[in-house]
Enzyme design. Sequence first.
Site, short mmCIF file in Angstrom:
data_model
loop_
_atom_site.label_atom_id
_atom_site.label_comp_id
_atom_site.label_asym_id
_atom_site.label_seq_id
_atom_site.Cartn_x
_atom_site.Cartn_y
_atom_site.Cartn_z
N LYS A 1 0.82 -1.22 0.00
CA LYS A 1 0.00 0.00 0.00
C LYS A 1 0.85 1.27 0.00
CE LYS A 1 -4.20 -1.71 0.03
NZ LYS A 1 -5.04 -1.53 -1.16
N GLU B 1 -9.65 6.03 3.11
CA GLU B 1 -10.40 4.95 3.72
C GLU B 1 -9.42 3.85 4.06
OE1 GLU B 1 -9.81 5.26 0.59
OE2 GLU B 1 -9.15 3.24 0.02
N SER C 1 1.76 -9.64 -0.56
CA SER C 1 1.47 -8.21 -0.54
C SER C 1 1.64 -7.55 0.82
CB SER C 1 0.05 -7.97 -1.06
OG SER C 1 -0.87 -8.75 -0.31
#
Lengths: 398, 255
Positions: free
Chosen positions: A92, A114, A380
């Site tokens: 991210k 968010e 990830s």
Amino acid sequence: MKNKRLPDRRGHFGIYGGRFVPETLMPALIELEQAYRKYRRSREFIAELKSLQRDYIGRPTPLYFARRLTEHIGGARLYLKREDLCHTGAHKINNAVAQALLAKKMGKTRLIAETGAGQHGVATATGAALVGLECEIYMGSEDMRRQALNVFRMKLLGAKVTEVPVGSRTLKDAINEALRDWTTNVRDTHYVLGTVFGPHPYPVMVRDFQSIIGRETKRQILAIEGRLPDCLVACVGGGSNSIGLFYAFLDDEVRMVGVEAGGLGIETGRHAARFAGGSIGVFQGCMSFLLQDDDGNVLGTHSVSAGLDYASVGPEHCYLRDIKRVEYTYATDEEALEAFELLSKTEGIIPALESAHAVAKAIKIASDMSKDSIIIINLSGRGDKDVQEVARIKGEDR
Amino acid sequence: MRIEGVFKRLRQNGRKAFIPYIMAGDPSLTATRRFITELEEAGADLIELGVPFTDPLADGPTIQRAHERALRKGITLKKVLGFVMNIRNKTTIPIILMTYYNPIFKYGVGEFVRDAKRAGVDGLIIPDLIPDEAGGLIASARRQGIDTIFLLAPTSTDERIKRVVKGSTGFIYYVSITGTTGSRLLMDRTMRETLAKIRSSTTKPVAVGFGVSNPEEAKEVSRIADGVIVGSAIVRLIAKGKGVKTFARNLRKAI
């Protein structure tokens, strides 16, 4: 591969994508699109981002051969792209830092975002601290409970975390609230959307910021194995880590598999497998696959992993599925939890529950493949944030 | 078309439109029917009828809760069309549906517009649909004679004003604030300037909504707009179980 030219000028990937937002946001989206177009070609911006990717995020992340996992499965050679080793513990940050930098250049003073699992919230709070912007994160109450550690991390990073106690109290409700905030404070605020979703230009911009994953992976596998992999596997929530890995390989003869959250099983209706259980709809800014009822209302979703617990999926994934370039399948909560433990025990790597879905599917695919074939799994994120929740599920939290 | 007729008539008499918003099925369709009668008797010129949706991202807390209440009552787009058809034997007041786009998309754009016309719906407000994405819907609506009312905001640029004016029929909905429904009204220079800009590019009526919560504000807004839309303040009364008649009368007097 025709996909390289997509989306079109209005953000469409075939019939998917586009802009379905209140008119109030249109000028901001156009401003963002223009700024993004300008800065992605700016040498100064690229140089600044590159240096942050190296010195701050810690790129390139390793491509690691999972020897013991491979031996345990007894099939294809399994590699892990170690996005879990990025600063803050997940891919991210690739997008959040880039968007924070862009927002700063655009003269915005405040970032909002968010978050579901909390990883994107942490990444955005980190980006805000890095470039010196105010930050507010919206998070559903159910997710705040599941990801308490990340809530505290965001606060430590100086962000305000605002609980969203309405609707399903998960990611989709946090996005609604972030969009409402943005509609209200659009003049000074940039909305750091965390995935390849929402109105144009987010799906293309986030894809571009994440596609460094695949570019590195390609270089690395060619250096290690002297050839391209046979298969790539990644989990798909909104779809940013998967598109990040896949994008550089779209023109190559490489099989690609996206893994959605099968939750308690498709037949139970308690899942987040949009392709297996959904249909085309318009939701939170774009046209895509959506879990909805016959009247077009959005259904509640379930997944053990907060980051995959979402009713829709990035529009480009719908397109890639339509043209049969990427296969989409799902792993259940149970399969993900098994993979979570297996990877921890065989490799000493605790994966995020999201990434565990990819691991679960990859080991199934691997067992049917020859020993000289190669599979790359996008790991990830790391699983520290999930340890407490897994302990709770296993009844070992007391 | 009825909406155009209403504004024409009002304009000739030097008056402005009073457009109340209520949510269909909040707290029940029987109550909605009664509210529409009361609002009409109080002097409403058009009725904006909300269709509940699970994710109403343009709405503030008051109307979000109305969506939730109506959904719990099992209200769907289909049922709202049936309801409108039902009340058409009693009233000819123009009814504008305010619905998010996905229920229409799921229904099928062409089928929906046809059924809406058949039911006696006069216009559509779709807060998450911009004219750029509405080609099919606009075409169907033109064929059937249903008005498509798009929104403009304080942030709207000349380019956006041009597009929205072109796509809109009936009237143009000016969102008075950057924010969700029920936010606080701000009668500032931006609003006057944006309205002036819209006026200079079209003769279509412009109604102002989002944030008009009492007769005083309604009065002020009516000085510069052709119509005043009041939603959250009415929905709040309904949520408290109170009648809407007196409040609507006071609004009517002020506008």
